[in-house]
Write a protein that holds these residues in place. Structure first.
Motif, PDB file in Angstrom:
ATOM      1  N   TYR A  12      38.509  46.009  41.128  1.00  0.00           N
ATOM      2  CA  TYR A  12      37.367  45.603  41.951  1.00  0.00           C
ATOM      3  C   TYR A  12      36.961  44.171  41.619  1.00  0.00           C
ATOM      4  O   TYR A  12      36.735  43.335  42.491  1.00  0.00           O
ATOM      5  N   HIS A  13      36.915  43.882  40.300  1.00  0.00           N
ATOM      6  CA  HIS A  13      36.499  42.569  39.815  1.00  0.00           C
ATOM      7  C   HIS A  13      37.439  41.471  40.326  1.00  0.00           C
ATOM      8  O   HIS A  13      37.018  40.355  40.614  1.00  0.00           O
ATOM      9  N   ALA A  14      38.729  41.809  40.459  1.00  0.00           N
ATOM     10  CA  ALA A  14      39.709  40.808  40.922  1.00  0.00           C
ATOM     11  C   ALA A  14      39.708  40.682  42.454  1.00  0.00           C
ATOM     12  O   ALA A  14      40.539  39.970  43.021  1.00  0.00           O
ATOM     13  N   GLY A  15      38.808  41.376  43.121  1.00  0.00           N
ATOM     14  CA  GLY A  15      38.669  41.205  44.579  1.00  0.00           C
ATOM     15  C   GLY A  15      39.307  42.307  45.395  1.00  0.00           C
ATOM     16  O   GLY A  15      39.257  42.277  46.630  1.00  0.00           O
ATOM     17  N   PHE A  16      39.947  43.285  44.725  1.00  0.00           N
ATOM     18  CA  PHE A  16      40.635  44.343  45.471  1.00  0.00           C
ATOM     19  C   PHE A  16      39.681  45.489  45.794  1.00  0.00           C
ATOM     20  O   PHE A  16      38.705  45.722  45.081  1.00  0.00           O
ATOM     21  N   GLU A  17      40.037  46.217  46.863  1.00  0.00           N
ATOM     22  CA  GLU A  17      39.311  47.448  47.180  1.00  0.00           C
ATOM     23  C   GLU A  17      40.191  48.612  46.729  1.00  0.00           C
ATOM     24  O   GLU A  17      41.225  48.894  47.349  1.00  0.00           O
ATOM     25  N   PRO A  18      39.847  49.271  45.627  1.00  0.00           N
ATOM     26  CA  PRO A  18      40.676  50.398  45.181  1.00  0.00           C
ATOM     27  C   PRO A  18      40.412  51.632  46.049  1.00  0.00           C
ATOM     28  O   PRO A  18      39.275  51.933  46.366  1.00  0.00           O
ATOM     29  N   ILE A  19      41.490  52.316  46.472  1.00  0.00           N
ATOM     30  CA  ILE A  19      41.342  53.501  47.335  1.00  0.00           C
ATOM     31  C   ILE A  19      41.500  54.749  46.474  1.00  0.00           C
ATOM     32  O   ILE A  19      42.527  54.925  45.815  1.00  0.00           O
ATOM     33  N   ARG A  20      40.499  55.594  46.511  1.00  0.00           N
ATOM     34  CA  ARG A  20      40.583  56.819  45.700  1.00  0.00           C
ATOM     35  C   ARG A  20      41.373  57.890  46.441  1.00  0.00           C
ATOM     36  O   ARG A  20      41.151  58.113  47.630  1.00  0.00           O
ATOM     37  N   SER A  21      42.299  58.526  45.734  1.00  0.00           N
ATOM     38  CA  SER A  21      43.021  59.660  46.338  1.00  0.00           C
ATOM     39  C   SER A  21      43.649  60.525  45.246  1.00  0.00           C
ATOM     40  O   SER A  21      43.825  60.067  44.120  1.00  0.00           O
ATOM     41  N   HIS A  22      43.966  61.759  45.604  1.00  0.00           N
ATOM     42  CA  HIS A  22      44.747  62.624  44.723  1.00  0.00           C
ATOM     43  C   HIS A  22      46.115  62.768  45.365  1.00  0.00           C
ATOM     44  O   HIS A  22      46.216  62.851  46.581  1.00  0.00           O
ATOM     45  N   PHE A  23      47.150  62.790  44.575  1.00  0.00           N
ATOM     46  CA  PHE A  23      48.460  62.961  45.188  1.00  0.00           C
ATOM     47  C   PHE A  23      49.326  63.864  44.334  1.00  0.00           C
ATOM     48  O   PHE A  23      49.088  64.060  43.134  1.00  0.00           O
ATOM     49  N   TYR A  24      50.339  64.432  44.997  1.00  0.00           N
ATOM     50  CA  TYR A  24      51.232  65.425  44.398  1.00  0.00           C
ATOM     51  C   TYR A  24      52.621  65.106  44.923  1.00  0.00           C
ATOM     52  O   TYR A  24      52.795  64.955  46.139  1.00  0.00           O
ATOM     53  N   HIS A  25      53.594  65.002  44.043  1.00  0.00           N
ATOM     54  CA  HIS A  25      54.924  64.544  44.466  1.00  0.00           C
ATOM     55  C   HIS A  25      55.923  65.697  44.456  1.00  0.00           C
ATOM     56  O   HIS A  25      56.199  66.275  43.398  1.00  0.00           O
ATOM     57  N   LEU A  26      56.459  66.020  45.640  1.00  0.00           N
ATOM     58  CA  LEU A  26      57.480  67.076  45.707  1.00  0.00           C
ATOM     59  C   LEU A  26      58.853  66.537  45.336  1.00  0.00           C
ATOM     60  O   LEU A  26      59.610  67.173  44.623  1.00  0.00           O
ATOM     61  N   GLY A  27      59.187  65.353  45.839  1.00  0.00           N
ATOM     62  CA  GLY A  27      60.502  64.769  45.559  1.00  0.00           C
ATOM     63  C   GLY A  27      61.495  65.119  46.644  1.00  0.00           C
ATOM     64  O   GLY A  27      61.477  66.226  47.190  1.00  0.00           O
TER      65      GLY A  27
END
Ligand SMILES: Cc1cc2nc3c(=O)[nH]c(=O)nc-3n(C[C@H](O)[C@H](O)[C@H](O)COP(=O)(O)OP(=O)(O)OC[C@H]3O[C@@H](n4cnc5c(N)ncnc54)[C@H](O)[C@@H]3O)c2cc1C
Length: 437
Positions: free
Chosen positions: A115-130
């Motif tokens: 955030y401090h570096a100017g980015f908008e962090p996007i919150r999410s949960h993720f699960y990787h099947l592969g």
């Protein structure tokens, strides 16, 4: 009994049929599923074939309002089918130890750093099947669905036309035609021709169409981003760059591989990761959103021409590969450094992406990476790799209220861009149909 034609068997159709059974619609309707793939192993092209990363997020994956509880149920559905989760004796879903999963930006320190570096962090949960687990997961879903009463699958049947009539809809395939009470179009991004043909006759179906995301696939050694990969697996950030354009990361693949995405008349880059067979590189896309205003109305054409241009420069169905320092200095890359590409060498040529991408796109990417260096030291190593072009097309946003008995769901509707959202879109349609009956 009323008749439904469901066109396509991808994520949104899976969601629809899940709801179809759950809400008892099979007592009122029969469904003919038309899928152009010759069999269940040859359906679609996308997240249910490659990678299979499932997200739960309000900030990405589509523009629909999908409650988090519904998103969670969609994800659990796929994980249970894949064997990466089980239900315990209290009915609670328990994840397997082998499941790769994470949450982006739950760590407040990391959130603040970006955030401090100017980015908008996007919150999410993720699960990787592969990639390797996806085939059997889709196969299991299909095997369950063929047992639902009044659901009939027709593989190798491409629908070529949909003709709305007074109270019925005619569905035309290469082998004949059928008349239905309701048609659900779930043909994904690659089936856009069918939707475009409907739009030609009914332009009022479109709510908006003005964007394309253009950029590159970035690849670097795992160790540079190891902390982020461990903490989040997928880090999603956005930045309004100095050009005024929005730049975002997309599809992070720790220990993954860069791949080619083939369209009818050009190729672009993409990336994926297996649940085993790991590499020692991470790749992710850096995409710049280009929004146009009237009279220009062909963002898909714009993205396609840029992709074709990079293929022409690469001498055919290939993409351009360049080291970051050369990209920054507009110099053709002639020799690679320490990072070994994971894309097969028959698919790329060392070159200069500055000859293919527009200047504002390039400046936006450089600005993004230079600012990211403040947060991730090493991201701008001179020999990190860029492959181009990577393009994400937005489909026309469809007004689903226009036809009473034709509904367009999933990515071809322009409202979804992910497995979770597309599946939920289908599921929500079944729910709303059950509420109307
Ligand atoms: C390479 C790649 C990787 C991706 N990785 C991810 C990921 O990891 N996570 C994620 O959330 N999303 C991912 N996505 C996006 C995700 O795949 C889509 O958002 C999602 O599959 C959309 O679901 P859908 O039902 O709209 O379309 P699809 O899942 O594409 O299904 C459409 C189906 O319709 C069939 N069809 C098309 N035209 C016709 C026709 N005329 N007649 C009959 N059948 C037809 C197709 O064969 C296909 O089976 C990825 C996409 C790509 C291209």
């Amino acid at each position: 009994m009323k008749k439904i034609a469901l066109i396509g068997f991808g994520a949104s159709a899976i969601g629809f049929l899940k709801g179809f059974e759950e809400f008892g619609l099979n007592k009122i309707y029969s469904v003919d599923v038309y899928e152009k793939g010759e069999d269940i192993g040859r359906t679609g092209f996308g997240g249910l074939k490659y990678d299979g990363k499932l997200f739960i997020s309000k900030g990405m994956g589509g523009d629909l309002e999908i409650p988090l509880s519904v998103q969670r149920r969609v994800v659990e559905f796929y994980l249970l089918k894949s064997g990466l989760a089980k239900t315990d004796n209290k009915g609670i879903v328990v994840f397997s130890e082998n499941l790769e999963r994470g949450a982006s930006f739950e760590n407040e320190e990391l959130y603040k750093k970006f955030y401090h570096a100017g980015f908008e962090p996007i919150r999410s949960h993720f699960y990787h099947l592969g990639t390797d687990l996806l085939t059997e997961t889709v196969q299991k879903i299909y095997e369950d669905y063929i047992t639902i009463d009044n659901v009939n699958f027709h593989f190798g049947e491409e629908v070529i036309q949909i003709i709305p009539q007074e109270s019925k809809v005619v569905v035309v395939t290469k082998n004949g035609e059928g008349v239905y009470d309701k048609v659900i179009v779930a043909v994904g991004r690659r089936g856009h021709k069918l939707v475009n043909d409907m739009v030609k006759n009914h332009p009022e179906l479109i709510l908006s169409n003005d964007k394309v995301d253009l950029g590159i696939r970035f690849e670097l050694p795992d160790h540079v981003v190891a902390e982020l990969n461990k903490e989040m697996y997928e880090f999603k950030i956005r930045l309004r760059s100095k050009t005024g354009y929005i730049v975002r990361t997309f599809c992070n693949n720790p220990s993954g591989k860069v791949t080619i995405e083939k369209y009818d008349d050009f190729v672009t880059v993409n990336g994926h990761a297996n649940s085993n067979q790991k590499t020692s590189n991470t790749n992710f896309a850096i995409l710049v959103t280009h929004s146009f205003t009237q009279p220009f109305n062909d963002p898909v054409g714009y993205g396609s021409y840029i992709s074709k241009l990079s293929n022409i420069l690469a001498g055919g169905d290939k993409v351009i590969l360049q080291c970051y320092e050369d990209f920054k200095n507009s110099k053709r890359t002639k020799k690679l450094g320490r990072v070994e590409p994971t894309l097969d060498s028959s698919y790329y040529i060392l070159g200069d992406l500055n000859l293919a991408l527009p200047r504002r796109t390039i400046e936006s990417i450089i600005d993004f990476l230079e600012r990211l260096e403040e947060v991730i030291p090493g991201i701008t190593y001179p020999d990190n790799l860029l492959y181009g072009a990577e393009v994400k097309f937005y489909t026309n946003k469809i007004n689903n209220g226009f036809f009473e008995n034709i509904k367009i769901i999933g990515d071809c509707s322009g409202w979804t861009r992910s497995i979770t959202y597309a599946t939920a879109h289908g599921y929500m349609l079944a729910k709303s149909m059950s509420e109307m009956n």
